[in-house]
Scaffold this active site. Sequence first.
Site, PDB file in Angstrom:
ATOM      1  N   HIS A 206       0.796  -1.242   0.000  1.00 12.68           N
ATOM      2  CA  HIS A 206       0.000   0.000   0.000  1.00 12.68           C
ATOM      3  C   HIS A 206       0.821   1.280   0.000  1.00 12.68           C
ATOM      4  CE1 HIS A 206       1.087   0.198   4.215  1.00 12.68           C
ATOM      5  NE2 HIS A 206       0.578   1.402   4.281  1.00 12.68           N
TER       6      HIS A 206
HETATM    7  N1  UDP Z   1      -3.611  -4.655   9.074  1.00 15.54           N
HETATM    8  C1  UDP Z   1      -4.877  -5.168   9.300  1.00 15.54           C
HETATM    9  N2  UDP Z   1      -5.571  -5.646   8.229  1.00 15.54           N
HETATM   10  C2  UDP Z   1      -5.070  -5.655   6.966  1.00 15.54           C
HETATM   11  C3  UDP Z   1      -3.766  -5.143   6.749  1.00 15.54           C
HETATM   12  C4  UDP Z   1      -3.070  -4.636   7.831  1.00 15.54           C
HETATM   13  O1  UDP Z   1      -5.352  -5.200  10.428  1.00 15.54           O
HETATM   14  O2  UDP Z   1      -5.768  -6.079   6.043  1.00 15.54           O
HETATM   15  C5  UDP Z   1      -2.885  -4.109  10.221  1.00 15.54           C
HETATM   16  C6  UDP Z   1      -1.528  -4.700  10.425  1.00 15.54           C
HETATM   17  O3  UDP Z   1      -1.614  -5.888  11.152  1.00 15.54           O
HETATM   18  C7  UDP Z   1      -0.812  -3.596  11.180  1.00 15.54           C
HETATM   19  C8  UDP Z   1      -1.422  -2.358  10.606  1.00 15.54           C
HETATM   20  O4  UDP Z   1      -2.642  -2.731  10.003  1.00 15.54           O
HETATM   21  O5  UDP Z   1      -1.079  -3.652  12.553  1.00 15.54           O
HETATM   22  C9  UDP Z   1      -0.463  -1.803   9.608  1.00 15.54           C
HETATM   23  O6  UDP Z   1      -1.058  -0.854   8.902  1.00 15.54           O
HETATM   24  P1  UDP Z   1      -0.550  -0.400   7.475  1.00 15.54           P
HETATM   25  O7  UDP Z   1       0.245  -1.467   6.844  1.00 15.54           O
HETATM   26  O8  UDP Z   1      -1.766   0.096   6.787  1.00 15.54           O
HETATM   27  O9  UDP Z   1       0.325   0.881   7.819  1.00 15.54           O
HETATM   28  P2  UDP Z   1       1.855   1.117   8.176  1.00 15.54           P
HETATM   29  O10 UDP Z   1       2.209   0.249   9.331  1.00 15.54           O
HETATM   30  O11 UDP Z   1       2.655   0.831   6.962  1.00 15.54           O
HETATM   31  O12 UDP Z   1       1.897   2.561   8.539  1.00 15.54           O
END
Ligand code: UDP
Length: 356
Positions: A206
């Site tokens: 993403h």
């Molecule tokens: N996550 C979730 N469902 C999904 C994909 C990710 O609950 O379908 C959770 C994941 O386990 C983590 C968080 O969302 O705790 C991460 O978010 P994301 O990857 O959107 O953002 P980033 O961490 O890159 O800022």
Amino acid sequence: MHNIITIVGARPQFIKAATLSRQFIKYGINEKIIHTGQHFDANMSEVFFEEMDIPTPAYNLNINGVTHGAMTGKMLEGIEKILLQEQPDGVLVFGDTNSTLAGSLAASKLCIPVIHVEAGLRSFNMAMPEEINRILTDRISNLLFCPTDTAVQNLKREGFDSYQVQIVKNGDVMQDAALYYAQKAQEKSRIISQLGLTDFVLATIHRQENTDDPVKLQAIISGLNNINKMVQVVVPLHPRTRNILQQMNIKPSFTIIEPVGYFDMIMLLKHCKLVVTDSGGVQKEAFFFGKHCITLREQTEWIELVEHGFNRIVGTNTDLLQEAFQYFSSKQSDFAVDLYGNGRAAEVAVAEIIKN
Ligand code: UDP
């Protein structure tokens, strides 16, 4: 501080906020949540509030679907209005999104102390909107909670020792969440049996730097299609990525599912063979659940995972992705290393907030 306004807006912030909210309740701190609306789909927002018992936001600004500048500007205006009305003792922000920056900026201009959880992280890639958000937020924060030693060192290197701020290494609140919710996930989630999963790789995509570059996105999809020929690849697809794939008319051959709630995500992490991701949080969660991770970025803020051999950075190079997949497929690692604290990061943070 006893009256706190918490700003959240994006999926990872709901998960982080859940850990602090629980401690606020325990210590009798009055917390009001502002949801900026950055993530608004039920499976990107509501499900987390429900599953994780996060207090219902007192305010929802419903700001989304606009450019970075417009989004940050609208949030700034909306948050300022609420802060003027509420006059909190402190404003709590998480991570590195536009909501983080807007919240910290609105508060600091009103001379309200800013508390930043996940301070000090750096990718050293200024092309990432997240890097801009986190650097600026750190600079105007008063109480900086760092998850790792590296994060503390980053702040010191930037001269934070000479500022009137407090830097606390509290550990990682995402570790708290993973430990606390693992049992509940086991009881509640049915995703593994529902999808009939046995041997599979879990992947998420993403990051804007990947989704908005057609060459990079195509390379990632081809890499995952290749892995999928050997072992099933399951991708809970972020709405942004889904929209872009549709626009580009790319039809991946791996298994795409809707974004899942945190409980289902925990079960996917627990049962997968390996993780491939460009997410920040998912890199750590792979480690929490004893899985190797291949990171689809040129750098990571979670450098200790790479140093310990749990994570490989491959960018969007399909050969490197393939190589890392082969390498990790037969590698055994001992994940029993304490890199992110003992699951008490939120408690440490709240104890410190109370003192201020
Ligand atoms: N996550 C979730 N469902 C999904 C994909 C990710 O609950 O379908 C959770 C994941 O386990 C983590 C968080 O969302 O705790 C991460 O978010 P994301 O990857 O959107 O953002 P980033 O961490 O890159 O800022």
